[in-house]
Design a protein around this motif. Structure first.
Motif, short mmCIF file in Angstrom:
data_model
loop_
_atom_site.label_atom_id
_atom_site.label_comp_id
_atom_site.label_asym_id
_atom_site.label_seq_id
_atom_site.Cartn_x
_atom_site.Cartn_y
_atom_site.Cartn_z
N ASP A 2 0.85 -1.11 -0.05
CA ASP A 2 -0.11 0.02 0.12
C ASP A 2 0.79 1.21 0.01
OD1 ASP A 2 -2.57 0.52 -0.40
OD2 ASP A 2 -2.94 0.49 2.01
N HIS B 3 -10.49 -3.18 -2.03
CA HIS B 3 -10.67 -1.82 -1.35
C HIS B 3 -10.68 -0.73 -2.57
CE1 HIS B 3 -8.85 -4.08 2.01
NE2 HIS B 3 -9.35 -3.04 2.63
N VAL B 4 -9.93 -0.82 -3.42
CA VAL B 4 -10.06 0.35 -4.46
C VAL B 4 -11.24 0.41 -5.09
CG1 VAL B 4 -8.74 1.50 -6.63
CG2 VAL B 4 -7.55 0.50 -4.70
N PHE B 55 -5.20 -6.00 6.82
CA PHE B 55 -4.16 -5.82 5.68
C PHE B 55 -2.84 -5.31 6.41
CE2 PHE B 55 -4.89 -1.61 7.34
CZ PHE B 55 -3.87 -0.81 7.07
N PRO B 57 0.14 -2.83 5.66
CA PRO B 57 0.68 -1.73 4.61
C PRO B 57 2.14 -1.98 4.37
CG PRO B 57 0.56 -0.71 6.91
CD PRO B 57 0.06 -2.23 6.77
N GLN B 68 -5.09 -8.51 -2.78
CA GLN B 68 -4.43 -8.02 -1.31
C GLN B 68 -5.15 -6.97 -1.16
OE1 GLN B 68 0.02 -7.68 -1.60
NE2 GLN B 68 -0.10 -6.26 0.20
N LEU B 70 -5.65 -2.99 0.23
CA LEU B 70 -5.03 -1.65 -0.35
C LEU B 70 -5.76 -0.66 0.21
CD1 LEU B 70 -3.89 -2.45 -4.08
CD2 LEU B 70 -2.36 -2.60 -2.20
N LEU B 72 -5.00 1.97 2.35
CA LEU B 72 -4.63 3.26 2.04
C LEU B 72 -4.72 3.77 0.79
CD1 LEU B 72 -1.21 3.04 4.37
CD2 LEU B 72 -3.65 3.80 5.13
N THR B 73 -4.40 3.00 -0.15
CA THR B 73 -4.46 3.48 -1.59
C THR B 73 -5.89 4.01 -1.96
OG1 THR B 73 -2.61 2.18 -2.35
CG2 THR B 73 -3.77 2.90 -4.19
#
Lengths: 162, 172
Positions: A2, B3-4, B55, B57, B68, B70, B72-73
């Motif tokens: 990330d 997540h995205v 997760f 990071p 996976q 993500l 924060l992204t």
């Protein structure tokens, strides 16, 4: 992972921003739009270079973060500073004695608004000049793209009262 | 990537909710504050959902396993989409001089300097913008002179800071 994606995306944006701040002071109006396009592509190339060989999701997401942050910077910070009539008028009022409309119009008026825009649009090759008339050189450009999306949004919310 | 995907879908949902609100409301204005309330509410809901998806990071790099997490992204993309949407939304209410010039050239095919100048003059841009500065409490009028308010002075300080950073005066 990330953090890695964010590092590439924002790292490229910082490179774009620093180069822009360094070059901006030396550029004439007609080079402004062209220089932004070139610097954006340079940042994108660095992004691809840093994420070369990694999975496509990393490349895509880092490019998306770089693209969005550059877009927001150009249209929310740089764009208003360079092109906003409102901010220019605001800066002209920077005086304890105040300014009358005539005093403002002496420094900034329709003619100066038009001339700086024509110079910018000619530099970006969005328009051409044959010595007498100005023409649109492209059927489609960034202005029309944003305008099309805005018109579509406006159509959707046409019942609102502005 | 989940997540995205969730972040983009939830952002679209927030934008649709805002557009639907704008269709229904009788209140005047762009309703940008309503959008911010909706979008921040959805962001809080999204972050609560993310808590339930584990997760790490910091790893593993530099390869990405399918699926996976993500967060924060995803959150960053969501936050960057907020001003991007507002830019398009505010544009529905604005006609910049550059856009006006291009529209004239697109519809008429060609125009000379004087035609473009009279089109720009017809908009009374300076007077209009001065009026907008007064409405937005950035300036006020005393007699026949215009002055900056404390709010206008704060905005001007930010402009001056950017001018100092860029080493270039405003073109307008």
């Amino acid at each position: 992972m990330d953090i890695f994606i964010l590092q590439i995306g924002f790292g490229c944006f910082i490179v774009f921003f620093l180069l822009h701040v360094l070059l901006f002071r030396f550029l004439a109006s007609e080079w402004i739009l062209r220089s932004i396009q070139i610097l954006f592509l340079l940042g994108l190339m660095i992004n691809f270079w840093l994420s070369w060989g990694l999975e496509w999701e990393i490349v895509f997401l880092s490019c998306l973060i770089y693209g969005l942050s550059s877009f927001v910077y150009i249209l929310c910070v740089f764009g208003p500073y360079e092109t906003s009539v409102r901010l220019r008028v605001l800066s002209l009022l920077d005086s304890n004695q105040g300014k009358s409309l005539e005093e403002i119009l002496d420094q900034y008026n329709s003619q100066s608004i038009l001339e700086v825009r024509l110079s910018r649009l000619l530099g970006a090759q969005d328009i051409v000049y044959d010595g007498q008339f100005y023409y649109c050189s492209k059927k489609f450009n960034a202005f029309f793209l944003i305008d099309s999306i805005a018109r579509w949004l406006n159509k959707f919310i046409q019942s609102r009262n502005l | 990537m989940m997540h995205v995907g969730m972040a983009i879908i939830l952002f679209l949902l927030a934008a649709i909710l805002h557009l639907l609100y704008c269709r229904q409301t009788t209140a005047k204005g762009l309703q940008a504050k309503v959008f911010l309330v909706i979008v921040l509410g959805v962001l809080m809901f999204m972050e609560v959902l993310f808590i339930f998806i584990p997760f790490d990071p910091w790893g593993p790099a530099p390869t990405l396993r399918s699926g996976q997490a993500l967060p924060l992204t995803a959150t960053t993309i969501y936050l960057l989409l907020i001003p991007a949407y507002l830019i398009f939304y505010v544009t529905t209410d604005l006609l910049s001089p550059s856009k006006k010039i291009l529209k004239i050239l697109q519809t008429q095919g060609k125009a000379d300097y004087n035609q473009l100048l009279s089109a720009i003059k017809a908009d009374n841009m300076i007077e209009g913008r001065l009026q907008e500065l007064i409405v937005s409490s950035c300036a006020y009028k005393r007699g026949w002179k215009f002055f900056l308010t404390p709010h206008g002075n704060k905005l001007l300080m930010i402009v001056k800071l950017y001018r100092w950073l860029c080493g270039r005066s405003m073109a307008g």
